[in-house]
Design a protein around this motif. Structure first.
Motif, short mmCIF file in Angstrom:
data_model
loop_
_atom_site.label_atom_id
_atom_site.label_comp_id
_atom_site.label_asym_id
_atom_site.label_seq_id
_atom_site.Cartn_x
_atom_site.Cartn_y
_atom_site.Cartn_z
N ILE A 58 -1.99 -9.39 4.25
CA ILE A 58 -3.29 -9.04 3.69
C ILE A 58 -3.34 -7.56 3.33
O ILE A 58 -3.85 -7.18 2.27
CB ILE A 58 -4.43 -9.41 4.67
N ALA A 59 -2.78 -6.70 4.18
CA ALA A 59 -2.74 -5.26 3.89
C ALA A 59 -1.91 -4.97 2.66
O ALA A 59 -2.29 -4.15 1.82
CB ALA A 59 -2.19 -4.50 5.10
N ALA A 60 -0.77 -5.64 2.52
CA ALA A 60 0.09 -5.43 1.35
C ALA A 60 -0.59 -5.89 0.07
O ALA A 60 -0.52 -5.21 -0.96
CB ALA A 60 1.42 -6.14 1.55
N ILE A 61 -1.25 -7.03 0.11
CA ILE A 61 -1.95 -7.54 -1.07
C ILE A 61 -3.11 -6.61 -1.46
O ILE A 61 -3.30 -6.30 -2.64
CB ILE A 61 -2.45 -8.98 -0.83
N THR A 62 -3.85 -6.15 -0.48
CA THR A 62 -4.96 -5.24 -0.74
C THR A 62 -4.45 -3.94 -1.35
O THR A 62 -5.05 -3.42 -2.29
CB THR A 62 -5.72 -4.95 0.57
N GLU A 63 -3.35 -3.42 -0.82
CA GLU A 63 -2.79 -2.19 -1.36
C GLU A 63 -2.31 -2.40 -2.80
O GLU A 63 -2.50 -1.54 -3.65
CB GLU A 63 -1.63 -1.73 -0.49
N TYR A 64 -1.74 -3.53 -3.08
CA TYR A 64 -1.26 -3.84 -4.44
C TYR A 64 -2.42 -3.87 -5.44
O TYR A 64 -2.33 -3.30 -6.52
CB TYR A 64 -0.52 -5.17 -4.44
N PHE A 65 -3.50 -4.53 -5.08
CA PHE A 65 -4.61 -4.69 -6.02
C PHE A 65 -5.47 -3.44 -6.16
O PHE A 65 -6.06 -3.20 -7.21
CB PHE A 65 -5.48 -5.88 -5.63
N THR A 66 -5.58 -2.62 -5.11
CA THR A 66 -6.41 -1.41 -5.20
C THR A 66 -5.63 -0.18 -5.63
O THR A 66 -6.22 0.78 -6.12
CB THR A 66 -7.09 -1.11 -3.85
N GLY A 67 -4.32 -0.18 -5.43
CA GLY A 67 -3.52 0.99 -5.78
C GLY A 67 -3.62 2.10 -4.75
O GLY A 67 -3.11 3.20 -4.98
N GLN A 68 -4.27 1.86 -3.64
CA GLN A 68 -4.40 2.84 -2.57
C GLN A 68 -3.80 2.28 -1.30
O GLN A 68 -3.85 1.09 -1.05
CB GLN A 68 -5.87 3.15 -2.29
N GLY A 69 -3.28 3.18 -0.48
CA GLY A 69 -2.78 2.77 0.81
C GLY A 69 -3.91 2.43 1.76
O GLY A 69 -5.09 2.75 1.50
N ILE A 70 -3.58 1.80 2.86
CA ILE A 70 -4.59 1.39 3.83
C ILE A 70 -5.33 2.60 4.39
O ILE A 70 -6.56 2.59 4.53
CB ILE A 70 -3.93 0.58 4.98
N LEU A 71 -4.61 3.68 4.69
CA LEU A 71 -5.27 4.87 5.23
C LEU A 71 -6.23 5.50 4.22
O LEU A 71 -7.28 6.02 4.59
CB LEU A 71 -4.23 5.88 5.71
N SER A 72 -5.88 5.46 2.96
CA SER A 72 -6.78 5.98 1.92
C SER A 72 -8.03 5.13 1.79
O SER A 72 -9.12 5.63 1.55
CB SER A 72 -6.07 6.00 0.57
N GLN A 73 -7.87 3.83 1.94
CA GLN A 73 -9.01 2.94 1.81
C GLN A 73 -10.05 3.15 2.90
O GLN A 73 -11.24 3.02 2.65
CB GLN A 73 -8.54 1.48 1.83
N ILE A 74 -9.61 3.48 4.09
CA ILE A 74 -10.57 3.67 5.19
C ILE A 74 -10.96 5.14 5.35
O ILE A 74 -11.69 5.48 6.27
CB ILE A 74 -10.05 3.09 6.52
N GLY A 75 -10.47 6.01 4.45
CA GLY A 75 -10.92 7.40 4.42
C GLY A 75 -10.20 8.34 5.36
O GLY A 75 -10.73 9.40 5.68
#
Length: 47
Positions: free
Chosen positions: A28-45
Motif C-alpha cells: 500500500i505504501a509503494a502504491i501510494t508513493e507511485y501515484f502521489t510522487g511523494q515519499g511516505i515521510l513527505s506525505q505525513i509532513g
C-alpha cells in the motif's frame, strides 16, 4: 480435536499474520508513493 494454539503472543499464528499485514502495508505504501510522487515521510509532513 483441533490444536488449541494461542492466538496472542509469540506464536506461529500471530507471526504469520504479522508478516502478512506487514507485506500488505508495504505494498500500500509503494502504491501510494507511485501515484502521489511523494515519499511516505513527505506525505505525513516529516520532510
Amino acid at each position: 480435536m483441533e490444536n488449541q494454539e494461542n492466538k496472542f503472543g509469540f506464536s506461529r499464528f500471530a507471526e504469520v499474520w504479522n508478516g502478512r499485514l506487514a507485506m500488505l502495508g508495504f505494498v500500500i505504501a509503494a502504491i501510494t508513493e507511485y501515484f502521489t510522487g511523494q515519499g511516505i515521510l513527505s506525505q505525513i509532513g516529516l520532510m
